[in-house]
Design a protein around this motif. Structure first.
Motif, short mmCIF file in Angstrom:
data_model
loop_
_atom_site.label_atom_id
_atom_site.label_comp_id
_atom_site.label_asym_id
_atom_site.label_seq_id
_atom_site.Cartn_x
_atom_site.Cartn_y
_atom_site.Cartn_z
N VAL A 22 0.85 -1.18 0.00
CA VAL A 22 0.00 0.00 0.00
C VAL A 22 0.89 1.23 0.00
CG1 VAL A 22 -1.77 1.29 1.22
CG2 VAL A 22 -1.80 -1.22 1.26
N ALA A 23 0.63 2.14 -0.90
CA ALA A 23 1.42 3.37 -0.99
C ALA A 23 0.63 4.55 -0.44
CB ALA A 23 1.81 3.64 -2.44
N SER A 24 1.35 5.45 0.17
CA SER A 24 0.74 6.68 0.65
C SER A 24 1.68 7.84 0.38
CB SER A 24 0.42 6.59 2.15
OG SER A 24 1.59 6.34 2.88
N GLY A 25 1.12 8.99 0.13
CA GLY A 25 1.94 10.17 -0.07
C GLY A 25 2.43 10.38 -1.49
N ILE A 26 1.99 9.52 -2.43
CA ILE A 26 2.37 9.72 -3.83
C ILE A 26 1.28 10.55 -4.49
CG2 ILE A 26 2.87 8.61 -6.03
CD1 ILE A 26 3.78 6.14 -4.51
N SER A 27 1.63 11.72 -4.90
CA SER A 27 0.63 12.66 -5.40
C SER A 27 0.17 12.31 -6.80
CB SER A 27 1.19 14.08 -5.38
OG SER A 27 1.57 14.46 -4.08
N TYR A 28 1.06 11.82 -7.62
CA TYR A 28 0.72 11.56 -9.01
C TYR A 28 0.41 10.09 -9.22
CZ TYR A 28 2.70 16.19 -9.56
OH TYR A 28 2.97 17.53 -9.45
N SER A 29 -0.27 9.82 -10.32
CA SER A 29 -0.62 8.43 -10.62
C SER A 29 0.64 7.64 -10.94
CB SER A 29 -1.58 8.38 -11.80
OG SER A 29 -0.98 8.93 -12.95
N ILE A 30 0.54 6.34 -10.78
CA ILE A 30 1.65 5.46 -11.10
C ILE A 30 1.29 4.63 -12.33
CG2 ILE A 30 2.45 5.33 -8.72
CD1 ILE A 30 1.23 2.48 -8.67
N ASP A 31 2.30 4.17 -13.04
CA ASP A 31 2.03 3.36 -14.21
C ASP A 31 2.71 2.01 -14.17
OD1 ASP A 31 4.14 5.64 -16.09
OD2 ASP A 31 4.68 3.99 -14.74
N TYR A 32 3.39 1.74 -13.06
CA TYR A 32 4.12 0.48 -12.93
C TYR A 32 4.13 0.06 -11.48
CZ TYR A 32 8.25 -2.56 -12.60
OH TYR A 32 9.10 -3.59 -12.34
N MET A 33 3.97 -1.25 -11.29
CA MET A 33 4.06 -1.82 -9.96
C MET A 33 4.82 -3.12 -10.07
SD MET A 33 0.86 -2.88 -7.52
CE MET A 33 0.04 -1.37 -8.01
N GLY A 34 5.77 -3.33 -9.17
CA GLY A 34 6.55 -4.55 -9.27
C GLY A 34 6.93 -5.11 -7.92
N TRP A 35 7.34 -6.37 -7.94
CA TRP A 35 7.84 -7.06 -6.75
C TRP A 35 9.23 -7.60 -7.05
CZ3 TRP A 35 5.46 -7.12 -2.05
CH2 TRP A 35 4.11 -6.75 -2.00
N PHE A 36 10.10 -7.47 -6.07
CA PHE A 36 11.49 -7.91 -6.20
C PHE A 36 11.86 -8.67 -4.92
CE2 PHE A 36 12.74 -5.47 -9.96
CZ PHE A 36 11.66 -4.61 -10.05
N CYS A 37 12.83 -9.55 -5.06
CA CYS A 37 13.26 -10.35 -3.92
C CYS A 37 14.77 -10.23 -3.76
CB CYS A 37 12.87 -11.81 -4.13
SG CYS A 37 13.37 -12.89 -2.79
N GLN A 38 15.20 -10.12 -2.52
CA GLN A 38 16.63 -10.04 -2.24
C GLN A 38 17.00 -10.96 -1.10
OE1 GLN A 38 18.11 -6.10 -1.23
NE2 GLN A 38 20.10 -6.61 -2.07
N VAL A 39 18.07 -11.73 -1.30
CA VAL A 39 18.63 -12.55 -0.25
C VAL A 39 19.98 -11.96 0.14
CG1 VAL A 39 17.41 -14.61 -0.99
CG2 VAL A 39 19.70 -14.16 -1.87
N PRO A 40 20.41 -12.20 1.37
CA PRO A 40 21.68 -11.62 1.82
C PRO A 40 22.84 -11.96 0.90
CG PRO A 40 20.50 -12.53 3.67
CD PRO A 40 19.74 -12.94 2.45
N GLY A 41 23.61 -10.95 0.54
CA GLY A 41 24.78 -11.17 -0.29
C GLY A 41 24.52 -11.19 -1.78
N LYS A 42 23.24 -11.05 -2.16
CA LYS A 42 22.90 -11.08 -3.58
C LYS A 42 22.15 -9.82 -3.97
CE LYS A 42 22.77 -16.08 -4.19
NZ LYS A 42 22.00 -17.22 -4.74
N GLN A 43 22.12 -9.59 -5.29
CA GLN A 43 21.39 -8.44 -5.79
C GLN A 43 19.89 -8.68 -5.71
OE1 GLN A 43 22.91 -7.70 -9.78
NE2 GLN A 43 24.31 -6.16 -8.98
N ARG A 44 19.17 -7.59 -5.64
CA ARG A 44 17.73 -7.67 -5.67
C ARG A 44 17.29 -8.18 -7.04
NH1 ARG A 44 14.92 -2.49 -3.11
NH2 ARG A 44 16.47 -3.10 -1.56
N GLU A 45 16.40 -9.15 -7.07
CA GLU A 45 15.99 -9.77 -8.32
C GLU A 45 14.52 -9.51 -8.61
OE1 GLU A 45 19.11 -13.53 -8.54
OE2 GLU A 45 17.00 -13.89 -8.15
N PHE A 46 14.23 -9.39 -9.88
CA PHE A 46 12.87 -9.17 -10.34
C PHE A 46 12.03 -10.42 -10.10
CE2 PHE A 46 9.44 -7.77 -12.92
CZ PHE A 46 9.04 -8.86 -13.68
N VAL A 47 10.79 -10.20 -9.65
CA VAL A 47 9.85 -11.31 -9.44
C VAL A 47 8.64 -11.17 -10.36
CG1 VAL A 47 8.31 -12.46 -7.81
CG2 VAL A 47 10.55 -11.62 -7.04
N ALA A 48 7.98 -10.02 -10.30
CA ALA A 48 6.76 -9.84 -11.11
C ALA A 48 6.48 -8.35 -11.24
CB ALA A 48 5.57 -10.54 -10.47
#
Length: 114
Positions: A22-48
């Motif tokens: 849930v987002a709050s405080g964003i005044s303008y509309s958004i056009d993208y939403m995504g989920w990413f996963c990160q494990v210790p020692g690795k880069q954040r990876e795209f999920v969906a």
């Protein structure tokens, strides 16, 4: 601006979780939403991700098991995660984007025990 991700937890392999963002405080509309996963020692990876053009993408590793949904107008999103496996473990972050900038949540931890 705040993106609040929730729904993580400890589950057994094969079980499901539903993450929410849930987002709050964003005044303008958004056009993208995504989920990413990160494990210790690795880069954040795209999920969906999803866009206002109804373009939905998944990482190969989650296709068929995870489902992204949300309402860009309301700035809320969900990630339904089924048949969780140990490789799915990590901190899951939600991200939202518009023409001006990109926003990130603080993450929610998903732990899968086998």
């Amino acid at each position: 601006v705040q993106l609040q991700a929730s729904g993580g937890g400890l589950v057994q392999a094969g079980e499901s979780l539903r993450l929410s963002c849930v987002a709050s405080g964003i005044s303008y509309s958004i056009d993208y939403m995504g989920w990413f996963c990160q494990v210790p020692g690795k880069q954040r990876e795209f999920v969906a991700s999803m866009t206002t053009d109804d373009i939905i993408r998944y990482a190969d590793s989650v296709t068929g098991r995870f489902t992204i949904s949300g309402d860009t107008a309301k700035k809320t999103g969900n990630l339904e995660m089924n048949n969780l496996q140990s490789d799915d473990m990590g901190v899951y972050y939600c991200a939202m984007r518009n023409s001006f900038t990109e926003y990130w949540g603080q993450g929610t931890l998903v732990t899968v025990s086998s």
